[in-house]
Design a protein around this motif. Sequence first.
Motif: not given
Lengths: 292, 593, 127
Positions: A148, A166, A169-170, A175-176, A181, A199, A205, A207
């Motif tokens: 991250v 994001l 990250i995705n 996924w997040l 986060l 998000a 995105f 979750l």
Amino acid sequence: MIQTTDKKVGAVLVVGGGVGGMQASLDLAEGGYKVYLVEKGPSIGGVMAQLDKTFPTNDCAMCTLAPRMVDCGGHMNIEKMTYSEIESIEGSAGNFKVRVRKKARYVDPEKCTGCGECVESCLVRNIVYIDQPGRAPVQIEEDVRVKVDDILNRYSGGREIIVPILHDINEEFRWLPPEVLCRIAEVTEIPIEHILRIASFYNAFSLKPKGKHVIRVCTGTACYVKGAQRILDTFSRELEVEVGDVTDNGQFSLETVNCVGCCGQSPVITVDDDIYGYVNQTMVTGVLGKYT
Amino acid sequence: MPHITNVMICTCTNCISNGALDIRDSLDAQIKRQGLQDDVLVVPTGASGLCVNGPILIVQPEGIFYQKLKGKDIPNLVEEHFLKGRPVKSLMYVPPGEESPIPELRSIPFFKDQRLIALRNRGLIDPDKIDEYIARDGYKALAKAVTSMTQEEVIKEISDSGLRGRGGAGFPTGRKWDSRRKDPRTPKYVVCNADEGDPGAFMDRSIVEADPHSVIEGMAIGAYAVGASSGYMYLRMEYPLAVKRIQLAIEQAREYGLLGKDIFGSGFDFDLQVFKGAGAFVCGETTALVASIEGKIPEPRQRPPRTTLWDKPVVINNVETWANVPVILNWGAKWFAEIGTEKSKGTKVFSLAGNINNAGLVEVPMGITLRDIVYNIGGGIPKGKEFKAVQTGGPSGGFLPASLLDLSVDYEQLDEAGSMMGSGGMVVMDENVCMVEMARYFVAFTNDESCGKCTSCREGSLALLEILSRMCNGEGKPGDIELLEELGEAIRDASQCGLGQSLPNPVLSSLEHFRDEYKAHIDEKRCPAGLCKALITFNISEEKCIGCRLCAKKCPQEAISGEAKELHTIDQDKCIKCGVCLDACKSEAVLVA
Amino acid sequence: MSKIKPEDLDKIGEKIKRTMLLREGSCRVKIIVHMGTCGIAAGARNVMKALMDEIEKAESKDILLTISSCAGLCSSEPMITIEEKDKPAVKYVELTAEKAKAIFAGHVLGGKIVNEYALAAGSERTL
């Protein structure tokens, strides 16, 4: 107590200037009573004024609240006593005596035009805001944190970096994850609430974790006209999974996408990065076979 | 001004001995006689390799190949081909071993009526190679603008060309630029809106994929004209290939110094970055788009007189608009303004999809009729089915029925007909598409994409959706139609942004043109198109069934019985109306009623 | 690379035109595989791969294999265009790896247009 005559007497004191207090004041004032509205905060509005949407209808909070605030603010029969607290109440129904302490504002409300100049020029105002209670450090596995932070190091700036972050990250985690986060919030100092709203706003995105392969059935107009719904139903039936969910074995996620821009070959589906055109229901099993 | 047509005449020894020089003189004379000397250029070239059939003539850019020419052929050739635009078949090259030449590309209806301006390089260049773009006059317009034109001159050229926003609303581009140029605040920005959210539209994807540099060049010119030094390319993440290509293109342009500091030594700085959207339809709306770039919640805001990015002036144009800009500077406003109709100039790119034979991307002059697009270019409806409607403008647009097929396609006419130009999506629907179901589809789409800020849009779309879903389920009630209309008008009036205001369009326009279908759903509980599951049954035709058992094998419910080579039947109790049998049947024996 | 000046554009253009238009005998044939999203969805990658294999097998040095974007007729993808020196370009439609091999043998190596798969010859009207 029951009023025996229909003559309206006296006045009513409403304690608390939230949405309930305001509505009560308005109803009473419309009914002919003189209303004293006491609110301990510097302004009426209460908690609802701090909310974006309200449960369960997801209605816009301000849309509900603002008309009442304006009405209360302008009503001749409502006397607002903000930044005030009740010290004591004596007497009985019909004859109360209430002691209200008006806290010092150091601003004469009669003369104030609400220009905001004093806030701008105050040298110490930010001190109040900086002194927030610190959040506990985010619990995150070391290798995840390194990944991250790697991504975060690519960006600098204000809130405009959040969508690109994001995206990355995705791509990395598919996924997040919540702890990721939180880590973003910690490093970028963007409030976690804002990150969560962003998000959850965008379809890109997720979750929740995704399956190993993501099947997206295009439901753009051209594909829809050519029977995308039936194809979606077939996938859902074959995989025994609802649209938007992951199969029990974690192998597939089933989603829809609003047009991948490949309308010439509609109906179209994508599985991960592969695109399939001219799909029909009888092809579904074959496509799934390639990924199991 | 470059010549429109180049005629390459082979002047090798072989062809000269066959009389090539006489042919050349005759060509020159005939071209002059027809007054075409400004359009047609005769270029003597070297050996073409096929000179046994000489003298040889190649007409570019069409690439038509004439052979064995004689002096007496020339007047006819010049008149037919160069004046009337009809190549002379009898003189064309026939590849050995063939009876007739394969058709010329431009004689094929799909390509015949198209005119490529925004798509000028499609299929011709490798989008990953900047040199190939440059070879087709790429970046010349930018060079011309920054080295020899003032900001005002560039804007005047764009204004004079009559170019209007290709994203849908059709705002005059020149006027937009001029207002931003006059804005004293700096820095300024340019943004390319490539958040092509309309389902069924893929023009922007194709342009960015085919010719990313044309968009970059257009944006750089726009930036110069308004005084901006940075720009954003807002691209949908659903188009991974386009993202890749534009990123590569930007890097290449930077390497050549076509982006960056001091472009062409003129002191003009401009750089561009890609902003990947994240799958929200509403981000195509300009105020939501800038909020998205700023990292805010992309909810549309009350539209200020001029949209700003970080409180600074910003020019936002659609991909296609930007791609048109370099051409206008290269060829002149006058040339561009001659194409199209009085108020809608130039060409428009449409993505033709749905129930149509030639699905694809077409670029046609404004003012062409829908019939031309659907029947000539699109080749009509597959399997001989009836045309029912064409949907333009995506979820904000409307349906145009057969009675409006002769409508000329420009901004005003489409608006009047209750639809809109939109970004150019055209989805053709045949008789088997249910209009109630289609209206339901679009409302479900906007309901899903509504940002939720305005009650009218958020709750209104839900209410519409409930009514329409009920109708599709055979539970429509008398009075529903009137309710839909009332709701639709309320939503249109009370919503803040374009998404909400145009949300009822599909419902209202389908009600206007296909009211009977709504009535059939409500009064007779019947879906005339045979699509709404609750209102249809599947049956197998006695005459057509060949007893192949294909459908029976595929049926997930095992609802189809019947031995091989015997008539099959569907058990209505087991049937879930999934339509697998319909797809599986090769002899069209599955009937929907 | 140093920054280019306006007049450099023509130089780059000229250089590339030579390879693009095949005027300079470096390449005899240019094969363009149309690789837009639609083409790839319809299987343009397989066509590309087949052609690459064939070129390798034929050991020919005068064939240029390149990509371009969607040619517009998405419903007939995958498509390729074959350009030969001084001949109108030929577009082939609805290809598979097998058809591509046949076209390679027939048209690219044999010089005969494979009518069966060909759509048309020539180019579109631009500008």
